[in-house]
Each structure stands twice: as C-alpha cells, then as structure tokens.
Write a protein that holds these residues in place. Structure first.
Motif, PDB file in Angstrom:
ATOM      1  N   TYR A 254       0.885  -1.167   0.000  1.00  0.00           N
ATOM      2  CA  TYR A 254       0.000   0.000   0.000  1.00  0.00           C
ATOM      3  C   TYR A 254       0.922   1.215   0.000  1.00  0.00           C
ATOM      4  CZ  TYR A 254      -3.351  -3.588   1.243  1.00  0.00           C
ATOM      5  OH  TYR A 254      -4.128  -4.737   1.242  1.00  0.00           O
ATOM      6  N   VAL A 255       0.993   1.905  -1.140  1.00  0.00           N
ATOM      7  CA  VAL A 255       1.994   2.931  -1.358  1.00  0.00           C
ATOM      8  C   VAL A 255       1.366   4.315  -1.249  1.00  0.00           C
ATOM      9  CG1 VAL A 255       3.730   3.830  -2.955  1.00  0.00           C
ATOM     10  CG2 VAL A 255       3.308   1.363  -2.841  1.00  0.00           C
ATOM     11  N   PHE A 256       2.050   5.195  -0.519  1.00  0.00           N
ATOM     12  CA  PHE A 256       1.559   6.544  -0.263  1.00  0.00           C
ATOM     13  C   PHE A 256       2.501   7.541  -0.936  1.00  0.00           C
ATOM     14  CE2 PHE A 256      -0.048   3.637   2.772  1.00  0.00           C
ATOM     15  CZ  PHE A 256      -1.376   4.004   2.934  1.00  0.00           C
ATOM     16  N   ASP A 257       2.011   8.128  -2.022  1.00  0.00           N
ATOM     17  CA  ASP A 257       2.715   9.085  -2.882  1.00  0.00           C
ATOM     18  C   ASP A 257       3.695   8.382  -3.817  1.00  0.00           C
ATOM     19  OD1 ASP A 257       1.290  11.345  -2.116  1.00  0.00           O
ATOM     20  OD2 ASP A 257       2.673  11.840  -0.496  1.00  0.00           O
ATOM     21  N   MET A 258       4.023   9.095  -4.903  1.00  0.00           N
ATOM     22  CA  MET A 258       4.787   8.489  -5.991  1.00  0.00           C
ATOM     23  C   MET A 258       5.652   9.564  -6.646  1.00  0.00           C
ATOM     24  SD  MET A 258       5.462   5.651  -7.690  1.00  0.00           S
ATOM     25  CE  MET A 258       4.486   4.711  -6.522  1.00  0.00           C
ATOM     26  N   GLY A 259       6.602  10.097  -5.847  1.00  0.00           N
ATOM     27  CA  GLY A 259       7.480  11.136  -6.347  1.00  0.00           C
ATOM     28  C   GLY A 259       8.513  10.618  -7.336  1.00  0.00           C
ATOM     29  N   ALA A 260       9.281  11.525  -7.908  1.00  0.00           N
ATOM     30  CA  ALA A 260      10.268  11.166  -8.927  1.00  0.00           C
ATOM     31  C   ALA A 260      11.278  10.157  -8.391  1.00  0.00           C
ATOM     32  CB  ALA A 260      10.992  12.424  -9.406  1.00  0.00           C
ATOM     33  N   GLY A 261      11.528   9.102  -9.155  1.00  0.00           N
ATOM     34  CA  GLY A 261      12.508   8.094  -8.784  1.00  0.00           C
ATOM     35  C   GLY A 261      11.971   6.971  -7.926  1.00  0.00           C
ATOM     36  N   VAL A 262      10.696   7.018  -7.576  1.00  0.00           N
ATOM     37  CA  VAL A 262      10.152   6.044  -6.626  1.00  0.00           C
ATOM     38  C   VAL A 262      10.008   4.655  -7.246  1.00  0.00           C
ATOM     39  CG1 VAL A 262       8.079   5.434  -5.315  1.00  0.00           C
ATOM     40  CG2 VAL A 262       9.067   7.719  -5.112  1.00  0.00           C
ATOM     41  N   VAL A 263       9.681   4.567  -8.522  1.00  0.00           N
ATOM     42  CA  VAL A 263       9.566   3.245  -9.145  1.00  0.00           C
ATOM     43  C   VAL A 263      10.913   2.529  -9.092  1.00  0.00           C
ATOM     44  CG1 VAL A 263       9.157   2.014 -11.312  1.00  0.00           C
ATOM     45  CG2 VAL A 263       7.593   3.832 -10.602  1.00  0.00           C
ATOM     46  N   GLN A 264      11.982   3.256  -9.356  1.00  0.00           N
ATOM     47  CA  GLN A 264      13.312   2.644  -9.260  1.00  0.00           C
ATOM     48  C   GLN A 264      13.605   2.208  -7.834  1.00  0.00           C
ATOM     49  OE1 GLN A 264      15.015   2.008 -11.959  1.00  0.00           O
ATOM     50  NE2 GLN A 264      16.737   1.035 -10.921  1.00  0.00           N
ATOM     51  N   ARG A 265      13.221   3.010  -6.861  1.00  0.00           N
ATOM     52  CA  ARG A 265      13.404   2.620  -5.454  1.00  0.00           C
ATOM     53  C   ARG A 265      12.588   1.357  -5.134  1.00  0.00           C
ATOM     54  NH1 ARG A 265      17.577   5.183  -5.062  1.00  0.00           N
ATOM     55  NH2 ARG A 265      17.836   7.087  -3.828  1.00  0.00           N
TER      56      ARG A 265
ATOM     57  N   LEU B 248      -2.574   9.043  -2.801  1.00  0.00           N
ATOM     58  CA  LEU B 248      -1.893  10.315  -2.986  1.00  0.00           C
ATOM     59  C   LEU B 248      -2.341  11.307  -1.919  1.00  0.00           C
ATOM     60  CD1 LEU B 248      -2.199  10.547  -6.865  1.00  0.00           C
ATOM     61  CD2 LEU B 248      -0.227   9.755  -5.527  1.00  0.00           C
ATOM     62  N   THR B 249      -1.369  11.980  -1.312  1.00  0.00           N
ATOM     63  CA  THR B 249      -1.709  12.966  -0.289  1.00  0.00           C
ATOM     64  C   THR B 249      -2.197  14.260  -0.921  1.00  0.00           C
ATOM     65  OG1 THR B 249       0.583  13.781  -0.182  1.00  0.00           O
ATOM     66  CG2 THR B 249      -0.038  12.002   1.343  1.00  0.00           C
ATOM     67  N   HIS B 250      -1.531  14.684  -1.991  1.00  0.00           N
ATOM     68  CA  HIS B 250      -1.913  15.870  -2.748  1.00  0.00           C
ATOM     69  C   HIS B 250      -1.146  15.801  -4.062  1.00  0.00           C
ATOM     70  CE1 HIS B 250       1.837  17.075  -0.900  1.00  0.00           C
ATOM     71  NE2 HIS B 250       1.878  18.204  -1.600  1.00  0.00           N
ATOM     72  N   LEU B 251      -1.335  16.793  -4.924  1.00  0.00           N
ATOM     73  CA  LEU B 251      -0.817  16.665  -6.287  1.00  0.00           C
ATOM     74  C   LEU B 251       0.368  17.572  -6.588  1.00  0.00           C
ATOM     75  CD1 LEU B 251      -4.171  16.215  -8.230  1.00  0.00           C
ATOM     76  CD2 LEU B 251      -2.746  14.501  -7.093  1.00  0.00           C
ATOM     77  N   HIS B 252       1.130  17.966  -5.579  1.00  0.00           N
ATOM     78  CA  HIS B 252       2.396  18.655  -5.834  1.00  0.00           C
ATOM     79  C   HIS B 252       3.336  17.693  -6.580  1.00  0.00           C
ATOM     80  CE1 HIS B 252       2.574  22.330  -2.920  1.00  0.00           C
ATOM     81  NE2 HIS B 252       2.533  22.731  -4.178  1.00  0.00           N
ATOM     82  N   SER B 253       4.181  18.272  -7.450  1.00  0.00           N
ATOM     83  CA  SER B 253       4.993  17.456  -8.349  1.00  0.00           C
ATOM     84  C   SER B 253       5.871  16.436  -7.638  1.00  0.00           C
ATOM     85  CB  SER B 253       5.868  18.355  -9.226  1.00  0.00           C
ATOM     86  OG  SER B 253       6.726  19.158  -8.426  1.00  0.00           O
ATOM     87  N   ASP B 254       6.448  16.799  -6.487  1.00  0.00           N
ATOM     88  CA  ASP B 254       7.363  15.873  -5.824  1.00  0.00           C
ATOM     89  C   ASP B 254       6.654  14.697  -5.174  1.00  0.00           C
ATOM     90  OD1 ASP B 254       6.478  18.067  -4.124  1.00  0.00           O
ATOM     91  OD2 ASP B 254       7.763  17.264  -2.554  1.00  0.00           O
TER      92      ASP B 254
ATOM     93  N   VAL C 115      -6.125   3.553  -7.444  1.00  0.00           N
ATOM     94  CA  VAL C 115      -5.511   4.821  -7.053  1.00  0.00           C
ATOM     95  C   VAL C 115      -6.535   5.676  -6.317  1.00  0.00           C
ATOM     96  CG1 VAL C 115      -4.350   6.914  -7.859  1.00  0.00           C
ATOM     97  CG2 VAL C 115      -3.960   4.734  -9.035  1.00  0.00           C
ATOM     98  N   PHE C 116      -6.136   6.178  -5.152  1.00  0.00           N
ATOM     99  CA  PHE C 116      -6.987   7.032  -4.331  1.00  0.00           C
ATOM    100  C   PHE C 116      -6.285   8.379  -4.168  1.00  0.00           C
ATOM    101  CE2 PHE C 116      -7.646   2.642  -3.294  1.00  0.00           C
ATOM    102  CZ  PHE C 116      -9.010   2.504  -3.096  1.00  0.00           C
ATOM    103  N   GLY C 117      -7.015   9.459  -4.368  1.00  0.00           N
ATOM    104  CA  GLY C 117      -6.397  10.765  -4.227  1.00  0.00           C
ATOM    105  C   GLY C 117      -7.425  11.872  -4.257  1.00  0.00           C
ATOM    106  N   PRO C 118      -6.976  13.103  -4.086  1.00  0.00           N
ATOM    107  CA  PRO C 118      -7.894  14.247  -4.044  1.00  0.00           C
ATOM    108  C   PRO C 118      -8.448  14.574  -5.428  1.00  0.00           C
ATOM    109  CG  PRO C 118      -5.641  14.994  -3.978  1.00  0.00           C
ATOM    110  CD  PRO C 118      -5.573  13.501  -3.904  1.00  0.00           C
ATOM    111  N   ALA C 119      -9.359  15.517  -5.466  1.00  0.00           N
ATOM    112  CA  ALA C 119      -9.884  15.994  -6.744  1.00  0.00           C
ATOM    113  C   ALA C 119      -8.733  16.382  -7.658  1.00  0.00           C
ATOM    114  CB  ALA C 119     -10.812  17.186  -6.510  1.00  0.00           C
ATOM    115  N   GLY C 120      -8.816  15.984  -8.913  1.00  0.00           N
ATOM    116  CA  GLY C 120      -7.748  16.213  -9.872  1.00  0.00           C
ATOM    117  C   GLY C 120      -6.980  14.948 -10.202  1.00  0.00           C
ATOM    118  N   THR C 121      -7.132  13.903  -9.384  1.00  0.00           N
ATOM    119  CA  THR C 121      -6.404  12.655  -9.614  1.00  0.00           C
ATOM    120  C   THR C 121      -6.855  11.983 -10.907  1.00  0.00           C
ATOM    121  OG1 THR C 121      -6.085  12.338  -7.230  1.00  0.00           O
ATOM    122  CG2 THR C 121      -5.800  10.410  -8.626  1.00  0.00           C
TER     123      THR C 121
END
Length: 303
Positions: A57-68, A91-97, A119-125
């Motif tokens: 159960y993954v919370f947020d998906m910033g740059a490089g996370v798939v490789q991690r 997703l906590t929110h939709l900031h790029s990081d 995928v669960f997230g705020p409006a805009g997801t």
C-alpha cells in the motif's frame, strides 16, 4: 524466514539492536522516497510503502520512486514492490514531488500486470491519470494492436477513486486506511493517512503545516511519518520564503510540540527541507523540545 526478514534482522544487528522477527509480525514499512522539490541525488521524491499480508500500500509516488521500489524488491525480496504487483496507491496531494513517477508506475511493464492499479487521491487525480494515459497513448495503442501477449488489456489504465470527504477509503483483509484533512498552503484538498493493521498503527502526514488533526490521528501510533523543515535552515531564508514555509510546512520546533501531544512510539522524519543547515540536524532540533524516539528516514529504510 524470508530473505526480507533475514536482511531486516541483519540490518538491525549491524546497529547493535537485538530483534526477534516473529511469524505474526506481518506489517513493515519501506521508505521509498524521502525527498522534496529540491533536487537531491540520494533522495527520491516522497513515498512510503506499507507492506501487509504480502500486499503493498503505497503513499505518494514522487520522482525516482519506481526505481526505489525495484531496488527494495531486489534487496529485500519483497515481491509486492515489483512495479506490476503494486496494486494500491494513495496520494496525499498533487504537488509534483509527490506524483512525478505516477506515469512511470502505470506505464512500467503494464502488459504483464494482472489487474488495474487502484488509485486514491484528491480531486484532480482522475484528470492527472487521463493525462498520463494521453502521454503514453502511442505506446499503449501500439502494444494493444501488435502481437504482444498482454495479460490484461485494461491494465494500462488505473482505477481512480477521488476522495471527496475524510474517512475510510479502503478496508480489506485486516487493513484499514483512513484519509484525514491536513493544512498545506492553498491546497483545498490535502490529506494525511492513518493505516491500521492487526499489529501496527501508522500515520503518514503528507505535506502539512502544524495541524491538530495530525496530532489527533497520530495519538499513540506505532509510527508517525511526518514532514519537517529545519528551524536553523528556515531562519536563513528571505522573509517571503520564511512566511511561505511556515504557512505550508512544519518547523522542527512545531513538530516537537505536536509529537509531545500525540506521543507516537516512534517519530520518523521525512520530506526534510533543510537548505543550508545539515539535514541530520533536524533530529537534534526536534529532540531539543521532545523526549520521544525520533529518527531521520533515508531512502530504502525499513521499519
């Protein structure tokens, strides 16, 4: 004992900590990314993975996370973190990081994915997801038309649930995940998450200024993952940036007060904005006003 548990025990032993990993200790947390919008070659964007009952159960998906996630799969033998087996993203929110690796996740090896990612997230997801699908459309359509033996022809597309109110967003097989509102600048919808399993209670703050709701949700939690900004580093910023960061993030001094109120068993610092101050200093800054267990998270740490 799985290779993951053997390696976990070894990592604790190297720190001089004696542990016994019992068969019923099912919940672990793998830190996939501890970074911020400030580029850092040692820290991927924000992401925390809770592993329970062989599911991630993954919370947020910033740059490089798939490789991690791939690195964690290989290093700790956690099958649930292989990209095509990550079935739940919050997703906590939709900031790029916090989202830049979202297209990477849904596009990586999707033709071998058995089921659509939830995928669960705020409006805009949903709009973001459709945008990612549009970006990958040529690749997707080519694979659908050629002779690729695709496992699930709908797996390139995520199944999105937009959160329109605080509360339980998922409850299945012994895990319960609740979204709660946090205060993050001008975002109308930004969330933290409380994850409850039979053996652990984990709270992920997401990005937030000091918030009473986080303290309430984290009261007595086994693990509180909380963002933080170094007070020392913040003091050296311009007045405009000081005002913004105090409006949108939590200073170490403020986090110490929150932790004193919530009393989590362990406070884990991630998404650390420190600027000119040394990043390790945030632990001492918090400990100066809070006598509980405080640690600084690094990518690929396991709790």
């Amino acid at each position: 004992m799985s290779r993951f548990k053997v390696l976990l025990a070894a990592s604790f032993a190297s720190l001089g900590i004696a542990v016994s990993i019992c068969a019923n200790a099912e919940t672990h947390v793998v830190v996939l990314g501890t970074g911020t919008p400030v580029p850092n070659g040692e820290r991927a964007g924000s992401s925390i993975a809770v592993i329970y009952n062989d599911e991630a159960y993954v919370f947020d998906m910033g740059a490089g996370v798939v490789q991690r996630a791939i690195q964690a799969y290989e290093k700790y033998d956690i099958d649930a973190l292989y990209p095509t087996r990550i079935n739940h993203l919050f997703l906590t929110h939709l900031h790029s990081d916090h989202i830049l690796d979202y297209p990477e996740l849904i596009g990586t090896y999707w033709w071998r994915r058995e089921q659509q990612i939830q995928v669960f997230g705020p409006a805009g997801t949903q709009a973001m997801s459709e945008g990612a699908n549009a970006m990958l459309a040529e690749d997707t359509q080519t694979r659908l038309k050629d002779k690729s033996p695709i496992t699930n022809r709908e797996a390139y597309r995520a199944n999105v649930t937009e959160i329109d109110a605080p509360g339980v967003v998922l409850a299945e097989g012994g895990i319960r995940i609740e979204a709660f509102p946090v205060s993050h600048g001008d975002w109308d919808q930004a969330y933290g998450y409380k994850i409850t399993t039979p053996d652990k209670t984990i709270v992920v703050s997401g990005d937030t200024s000091s918030d009473e709701e986080v303290a309430r949700q984290a009261e007595g939690a086994d693990l509180l993952f909380h963002e933080v900004i170094s007070h020392e580093g913040w003091q050296e910023l311009s007045e405009d940036w000081q005002a913004y960061h105090q409006y949108a993030h939590t200073l170490t001094t403020e986090l110490a007060e929150l932790a004193q109120q919530a009393q989590p068993k362990r406070l884990v610092l991630y998404h650390v904005l420190h600027y000119a101050a040394p990043i390790e200093g945030v632990v001492d800054e918090v400990k100066a006003h809070y006598d509980g267990d405080v640690v600084l998270a690094n990518d690929l740490d396991v709790y």
